[in-house]
Design an enzyme around this catalytic site. Structure first.
Site, PDB file in Angstrom:
ATOM      1  N   ASP A  14      39.240  36.030  14.154  1.00 26.60           N
ATOM      2  CA  ASP A  14      38.420  37.320  14.661  1.00 26.60           C
ATOM      3  C   ASP A  14      38.996  37.924  14.323  1.00 26.60           C
ATOM      4  O   ASP A  14      39.275  38.424  13.170  1.00 26.60           O
ATOM      5  CB  ASP A  14      40.367  36.608  15.685  1.00 26.60           C
ATOM      6  CG  ASP A  14      40.267  37.433  16.980  1.00 26.60           C
ATOM      7  OD1 ASP A  14      38.993  38.314  17.110  1.00 26.60           O
ATOM      8  OD2 ASP A  14      41.036  37.946  16.848  1.00 26.60           O
ATOM      9  N   SER A  15      38.786  39.876  14.767  1.00 26.12           N
ATOM     10  CA  SER A  15      38.986  40.625  14.456  1.00 26.12           C
ATOM     11  C   SER A  15      40.326  41.251  13.824  1.00 26.12           C
ATOM     12  O   SER A  15      40.888  41.965  13.424  1.00 26.12           O
ATOM     13  CB  SER A  15      38.136  41.727  15.667  1.00 26.12           C
ATOM     14  OG  SER A  15      39.229  41.583  16.714  1.00 26.12           O
ATOM     15  N   TYR A  46      37.758  45.461  16.828  1.00 26.68           N
ATOM     16  CA  TYR A  46      35.898  45.315  16.490  1.00 26.68           C
ATOM     17  C   TYR A  46      35.032  45.509  17.673  1.00 26.68           C
ATOM     18  O   TYR A  46      33.708  45.915  17.988  1.00 26.68           O
ATOM     19  CB  TYR A  46      35.681  43.540  16.856  1.00 26.68           C
ATOM     20  CG  TYR A  46      35.272  42.925  15.443  1.00 26.68           C
ATOM     21  CD1 TYR A  46      35.012  44.021  14.554  1.00 26.68           C
ATOM     22  CD2 TYR A  46      34.349  41.813  14.904  1.00 26.68           C
ATOM     23  CE1 TYR A  46      36.001  43.100  13.524  1.00 26.68           C
ATOM     24  CE2 TYR A  46      34.522  40.921  14.041  1.00 26.68           C
ATOM     25  CZ  TYR A  46      35.914  41.949  13.125  1.00 26.68           C
ATOM     26  OH  TYR A  46      35.274  41.211  11.409  1.00 26.68           O
ATOM     27  N   GLY A  47      36.342  45.409  18.841  1.00 26.30           N
ATOM     28  CA  GLY A  47      34.992  46.010  20.095  1.00 26.30           C
ATOM     29  C   GLY A  47      34.827  47.735  20.646  1.00 26.30           C
ATOM     30  O   GLY A  47      34.124  48.264  21.267  1.00 26.30           O
ATOM     31  N   CYS A  77      36.777  34.704  18.405  1.00 27.82           N
ATOM     32  CA  CYS A  77      36.798  36.529  18.989  1.00 27.82           C
ATOM     33  C   CYS A  77      35.777  36.766  20.202  1.00 27.82           C
ATOM     34  O   CYS A  77      34.421  36.408  19.872  1.00 27.82           O
ATOM     35  CB  CYS A  77      36.965  37.175  17.890  1.00 27.82           C
ATOM     36  SG  CYS A  77      36.309  39.333  18.084  1.00 27.82           S
ATOM     37  N   ASN A  78      35.650  36.972  21.811  1.00 30.34           N
ATOM     38  CA  ASN A  78      34.467  37.003  22.155  1.00 30.34           C
ATOM     39  C   ASN A  78      33.810  38.178  21.899  1.00 30.34           C
ATOM     40  O   ASN A  78      32.681  38.140  21.743  1.00 30.34           O
ATOM     41  CB  ASN A  78      35.193  37.693  23.593  1.00 30.34           C
ATOM     42  CG  ASN A  78      36.010  36.624  24.270  1.00 30.34           C
ATOM     43  OD1 ASN A  78      35.561  35.880  24.834  1.00 30.34           O
ATOM     44  ND2 ASN A  78      36.793  36.406  24.069  1.00 30.34           N
ATOM     45  N   THR A  79      34.262  39.750  21.445  1.00 33.84           N
ATOM     46  CA  THR A  79      33.243  40.332  20.741  1.00 33.84           C
ATOM     47  C   THR A  79      31.901  39.694  19.706  1.00 33.84           C
ATOM     48  O   THR A  79      30.910  39.919  19.843  1.00 33.84           O
ATOM     49  CB  THR A  79      33.950  41.253  20.025  1.00 33.84           C
ATOM     50  OG1 THR A  79      35.474  42.227  21.091  1.00 33.84           O
ATOM     51  CG2 THR A  79      33.154  43.252  19.606  1.00 33.84           C
ATOM     52  N   GLU A 158      49.579  43.378  21.470  1.00 33.53           N
ATOM     53  CA  GLU A 158      49.516  44.251  20.516  1.00 33.53           C
ATOM     54  C   GLU A 158      50.980  45.089  20.352  1.00 33.53           C
ATOM     55  O   GLU A 158      51.034  44.329  20.031  1.00 33.53           O
ATOM     56  CB  GLU A 158      48.727  44.602  19.706  1.00 33.53           C
ATOM     57  CG  GLU A 158      47.184  43.887  20.063  1.00 33.53           C
ATOM     58  CD  GLU A 158      46.644  43.814  17.968  1.00 33.53           C
ATOM     59  OE1 GLU A 158      46.796  45.325  17.982  1.00 33.53           O
ATOM     60  OE2 GLU A 158      45.753  43.358  17.907  1.00 33.53           O
ATOM     61  N   CYS A 190      38.834  38.134  26.313  1.00 30.73           N
ATOM     62  CA  CYS A 190      39.070  38.790  24.876  1.00 30.73           C
ATOM     63  C   CYS A 190      40.008  37.284  24.649  1.00 30.73           C
ATOM     64  O   CYS A 190      40.785  37.068  25.077  1.00 30.73           O
ATOM     65  CB  CYS A 190      39.651  39.655  25.643  1.00 30.73           C
ATOM     66  SG  CYS A 190      40.842  40.536  23.973  1.00 30.73           S
ATOM     67  N   THR A 191      40.396  37.027  23.251  1.00 31.14           N
ATOM     68  CA  THR A 191      41.352  36.275  22.593  1.00 31.14           C
ATOM     69  C   THR A 191      42.364  36.516  23.439  1.00 31.14           C
ATOM     70  O   THR A 191      43.675  36.060  22.752  1.00 31.14           O
ATOM     71  CB  THR A 191      41.163  35.227  21.097  1.00 31.14           C
ATOM     72  OG1 THR A 191      41.101  36.934  20.814  1.00 31.14           O
ATOM     73  CG2 THR A 191      40.023  34.336  21.608  1.00 31.14           C
ATOM     74  N   HIS A 192      43.131  37.793  23.128  1.00 33.40           N
ATOM     75  CA  HIS A 192      44.427  38.338  23.192  1.00 33.40           C
ATOM     76  C   HIS A 192      45.101  38.096  24.609  1.00 33.40           C
ATOM     77  O   HIS A 192      45.775  38.319  24.944  1.00 33.40           O
ATOM     78  CB  HIS A 192      44.321  39.980  22.832  1.00 33.40           C
ATOM     79  CG  HIS A 192      44.258  40.330  22.245  1.00 33.40           C
ATOM     80  ND1 HIS A 192      43.100  40.193  21.335  1.00 33.40           N
ATOM     81  CD2 HIS A 192      45.041  41.245  21.154  1.00 33.40           C
ATOM     82  CE1 HIS A 192      43.389  41.186  20.413  1.00 33.40           C
ATOM     83  NE2 HIS A 192      44.393  41.761  20.086  1.00 33.40           N
TER      84      HIS A 192
HETATM   85  N1  DGL Z   1      40.099  39.639  19.488  1.00 32.42           N
HETATM   86  C1  DGL Z   1      38.902  39.977  20.350  1.00 32.42           C
HETATM   87  C2  DGL Z   1      37.691  39.396  21.439  1.00 32.42           C
HETATM   88  O1  DGL Z   1      38.082  38.878  21.589  1.00 32.42           O
HETATM   89  C3  DGL Z   1      39.139  41.611  21.149  1.00 32.42           C
HETATM   90  C4  DGL Z   1      40.373  42.709  19.973  1.00 32.42           C
HETATM   91  C5  DGL Z   1      38.974  44.021  19.522  1.00 32.42           C
HETATM   92  O2  DGL Z   1      38.276  44.618  19.412  1.00 32.42           O
HETATM   93  O3  DGL Z   1      39.027  43.241  18.303  1.00 32.42           O
HETATM   94  O4  DGL Z   1      37.605  40.502  21.778  1.00 32.42           O
END
Ligand code: DGL
Length: 275
Positions: A14-15, A46-47, A77-79, A158, A190-192
């Site tokens: 993930d990011s 990453y977003g 990571c979705n991004t 976070e 988003c994984t958060h």
């Molecule tokens: N965990 C990232 C996702 O799922 C989001 C955090 C990021 O922007 O890096 O997209």
């Protein structure tokens, strides 16, 4: 093509540390699997990055995980899944089973014929890529998809702001988006976001189906490992959780995502690339 063995680790990246929600869902189902987690905390978030940068990061991490003999790589990571997965799959698909967090969710929604209209929330890069919409409409052209970038939510979570007045206010401000009126389902892209699932569910009064990338992706990983006869029967090595930039605060926050104490190690993956 390298020969994959059941005793090889599962690579998850993930990011940052949000992908630990996916790692945790895998661990709950498959405790005998050895996890090699990499969080690219040096490049978080990453977003807000360009597609070229996200692809370069994701490719380099995948190359490292292939080097470590991972039998499966999960882009948690979705991004990165939205921007880079197709190319990662082409490049590394012969070396490891490749999984992203978008396809299993899109497939699960497409199977639910009750869903006619749905919302998607995620980072700016995920929403701008239209990845969810494209995949969903390919499977179910009749779906009505409304998407919204919700960048504040990542830093909010976070910083430990969830299940409180401040998080309720921010979530409400985003979810009051007029296009989300009358939706049947909501994708937490988003994984958060599994950490604010309860609050989102409460906002919709329990009337909207909530989809996130934890359980559905973990089930997809189990199915793929089972189909390829790659389930580990007896684990030899401990899990490892690596980050490109270590801070004590990342280590503390990782507990929120993994549900228990995690010891982070710094892996200087970028020093090597830019040397
Ligand atoms: N965990 C990232 C996702 O799922 C989001 C955090 C990021 O922007 O890096 O997209």
């Amino acid at each position: 093509m390298t020969r994959k063995r059941a005793s090889d680790p599962i690579g998850i990246f993930d990011s940052g540390i949000g992908g630990l929600t996916v790692a945790h869902a895998i661990k709950t189902r498959l405790p005998e699997e050895e996890i090699l987690y990499f969080g690219d905390t040096a490049h978080l978030p990453y977003g807000d990055k360009s597609p070229a940068a996200i692809l370069q990061f994701a490719d380099h991490i995948s190359s490292y995980l292939v080097d470590q003999q991972c039998k499966m790589i999960i882009v948690a990571c979705n991004t990165a899944s939205a921007i880079a997965f197709e190319q990662l799959q082409k490049k590394w698909g012969n070396d490891a089973l490749m999984l992203n967090v978008i396809d299993p969710v899109a497939e699960s929604i497409a199977r639910n014929k009750e869903i006619k209209k749905l919302g998607v929330i995620g980072t700016k890069a995920t929403i701008r890529s239209n990845a969810y919409e494209q995949r969903l409409l390919k499977l179910r052209p009749d779906l009505n998809v409304a998407s919204l970038a919700t960048p504040l939510l990542v830093s909010m979570i976070e910083e430990g702001f969830f299940d409180n007045k401040l998080s309720h206010t921010i979530i409400e401000a985003y979810l009051n988006y007029p296009d989300f009126k009358d939706i049947d389902a909501m994708i937490l892209g988003c994984t958060h976001f599994p950490l604010i699932r309860k609050e989102i569910d409460a906002f919709f009064g329990g009337e909207v189906d909530i989809y996130d990338s934890t359980d559905i992706v973990a089930e997809a990983a189990v199915a793929s490992l089972t189909a390829h006869e790659l389930l580990n029967k007896e684990r030899k090595n401990p899990d490892r959780f690596m980050v490109s930039d270590y801070t004590h605060s990342f280590e503390q926050t990782s507990r929120l995502f993994f549900g228990s104490e995690v010891r982070l190690e710094r892996l200087p993956l970028w020093d090597e690339l830019f040397r």
